[in-house]
Design an enzyme around this catalytic site. Structure first.
Site, short mmCIF file in Angstrom:
data_model
loop_
_atom_site.label_atom_id
_atom_site.label_comp_id
_atom_site.label_asym_id
_atom_site.label_seq_id
_atom_site.Cartn_x
_atom_site.Cartn_y
_atom_site.Cartn_z
N GLY A 12 0.84 -1.21 0.00
CA GLY A 12 0.00 0.00 0.00
C GLY A 12 0.87 1.25 0.00
O GLY A 12 1.86 1.32 0.73
N ARG A 73 0.97 -5.01 -5.18
CA ARG A 73 1.08 -6.17 -4.27
C ARG A 73 1.26 -7.39 -5.16
O ARG A 73 0.45 -7.62 -6.06
CB ARG A 73 -0.20 -6.33 -3.45
N ASP A 104 4.90 -4.64 6.00
CA ASP A 104 5.16 -6.02 6.35
C ASP A 104 5.51 -6.93 5.15
O ASP A 104 6.53 -7.62 5.15
CB ASP A 104 3.85 -6.50 7.00
N THR A 126 4.33 2.84 5.45
CA THR A 126 2.95 2.35 5.56
C THR A 126 2.18 3.22 6.54
O THR A 126 2.73 3.66 7.55
CB THR A 126 2.89 0.88 6.05
N ILE A 127 0.90 3.46 6.23
CA ILE A 127 0.10 4.26 7.17
C ILE A 127 -0.28 3.46 8.42
O ILE A 127 -0.78 4.03 9.38
CB ILE A 127 -1.19 4.81 6.51
N ASP A 128 -0.05 2.14 8.38
CA ASP A 128 -0.57 1.29 9.47
C ASP A 128 0.23 1.38 10.77
O ASP A 128 -0.27 0.98 11.82
CB ASP A 128 -0.61 -0.17 9.00
N ASP A 130 2.55 -0.53 11.69
CA ASP A 130 2.53 -1.89 12.23
C ASP A 130 3.88 -2.61 12.15
O ASP A 130 3.93 -3.84 12.23
CB ASP A 130 1.45 -2.72 11.50
N ARG A 172 -5.05 -2.29 8.78
CA ARG A 172 -4.95 -3.75 8.58
C ARG A 172 -5.16 -4.46 9.92
O ARG A 172 -6.25 -4.39 10.45
CB ARG A 172 -3.60 -4.12 7.95
N GLN A 251 -7.57 7.93 3.27
CA GLN A 251 -6.57 7.96 4.35
C GLN A 251 -5.14 7.80 3.84
O GLN A 251 -4.19 8.11 4.52
CB GLN A 251 -6.84 6.82 5.35
O1 F6P Z 1 -1.39 -1.45 4.44
C1 F6P Z 1 -2.02 -0.27 4.10
C2 F6P Z 1 -3.49 -0.47 3.90
O2 F6P Z 1 -4.06 0.76 3.56
C3 F6P Z 1 -4.24 -1.10 5.08
O3 F6P Z 1 -4.54 -0.17 6.08
C4 F6P Z 1 -5.45 -1.66 4.39
O4 F6P Z 1 -5.94 -2.78 5.11
C5 F6P Z 1 -4.91 -2.09 3.06
O5 F6P Z 1 -3.71 -1.36 2.83
C6 F6P Z 1 -5.84 -1.87 1.90
O6 F6P Z 1 -5.23 -2.42 0.78
P1 F6P Z 1 -5.67 -2.15 -0.73
O7 F6P Z 1 -5.22 -0.79 -1.10
O8 F6P Z 1 -4.96 -3.21 -1.49
O9 F6P Z 1 -7.16 -2.26 -0.77
#
Ligand code: F6P
Length: 318
Positions: A12, A73, A104, A126-128, A130, A172, A251
């Site tokens: 992401g 991804r 991650d 990453t915005i998470d 984590d 996430r 976000q």
């Molecule tokens: O890891 C960043 C994130 O924005 C998470 O907060 C979220 O669960 C996920 O990516 C969403 O992924 P995608 O953009 O593939 O829908």
């Protein structure tokens, strides 16, 4: 000896990734290295979409959200043959080390590559928030500010209508964004994986809020509850009518905050120092005010306690 490095962003996107690419590129060039940008993360590495980056290539990128190299991804990167083909593409360009910016999944990919002999250093983008080894990831501060601004707006309308706003935020499997938001907006309830939740307690807190205020705010980390159903419960069992809002990908966008720009810049500089010092298979972390490098495996530990500590602050202040 390392002469040519590749830089990529994967997973992401996060605000501040461009500032990180800029810092990596310019620090590497200053140290006499050639720099190559790999498009769309491990996917572009597998497909051989690689271009030389110069000092100028990263001009005026700092304030832009997203990542100008693109990201993707690639689940198939867990397959050895896919990585072998990707490494062959690096060899074609003579790239002998990588800086991988992401979360991650990006770290797991870099770990697998380093076990196959490619020196890698990771930056937490990453915005998470984590990645356990670092107090802050690049993008978290901007996302937090975006979420807080959105919730403040929702409060205005909630307050006008005597409602409860239920807001789902990203993260996430990590509750940081939810808990930090809950503190910053003075929410009535915060629901995150690390803390668990009890429906009875939630309804009681919201009802209590209704005695003294015209609105209530519930912040919910994603993948926890169906917020439309929770809204129904609140409407049926408290004095407030409830509305549910999923903030979603807004976000992840926007110009990075000054804090994220500086963090990304410091980490980018450190990543090249680490590569040149032979600290490969490492990642860059921000710990108690210092930018440090540590083995990737060590940074991927459990983050729960950090979230619980913040949740304790939220509980005291409610
Ligand atoms: O890891 C960043 C994130 O924005 C998470 O907060 C979220 O669960 C996920 O990516 C969403 O992924 P995608 O953009 O593939 O829908």
């Amino acid at each position: 000896m390392i002469k040519k490095i590749g830089v990529l962003t994967s997973g992401g996107d996060a605000p501040g990734m461009n500032a990180a690419i800029r810092a990596v590129t310019r620090t590497a060039i200053q140290n006499g290295l050639e720099v190559y940008g790999i498009h769309d993360g491990y996917l572009g590495m597998y497909e051989g979409r690689i271009e030389r980056l110069y000092r100028k290539s990263v001009s005026e990128k700092m304030g832009h959200g997203g990542t100008f190299l693109g990201t993707a991804r690639l689940n198939e990167f867990t397959e050895r043959e896919v990585r072998v083909a990707a490494i062959a593409n690096l060899e074609q360009y003579g790239i002998d080390a990588l800086v991988c910016i992401g979360g991650d999944g990006t770290y797991q990919g870099a770990l697998a590559l380093s076990q196959m002999g490619v020196p890698c250093v990771c930056l937490p983008g990453t915005i998470d928030n984590d990645i356990a080894g670092t107090d802050f990831t690049i993008g978290f501060d901007t996302a937090l500010n975006t979420v807080v601004e959105a919730v403040d707006k929702l409060r205005d309308t909630s307050n006008s209508h005597r409602r409860c706003s239920i807001i789902e935020v990203m993260g996430r499997n990590c509750g940081d964004l939810a808990v930090w938001t809950a503190i910053a907006v003075g929410a009535e309830v915060c629901i995150a994986k690390e803390t668990g939740f009890d429906l009875g307690d939630i309804l009681e807190n919201v009802s209590k809020a209704a005695q003294s205020k015209r609105h209530a705010i519930i912040i919910v980390a994603e993948n926890m509850v169906k917020i439309e159903e929770l809204a129904m419960q609140v409407t049926l069992n408290t004095p407030f009518e409830a509305r549910a809002t999923v903030l979603g990908h807004v976000q992840r966008g926007g110009s990075p905050s000054a804090r994220d720009r500086v963090l990304a810049s410091e980490m980018g500089v450190k990543s090249i120092e680490a590569l040149l010092n032979g600290d490969t298979h490492h990642c860059i972390c921000y710990r108690q005010g210092k930018i440090v490098s540590m083995p990737i495996e060590e940074a991927l530990g459990d983050d729960t306690q950090q979230v619980l500590d913040k949740f304790a602050v939220f509980k005291v202040l409610w």
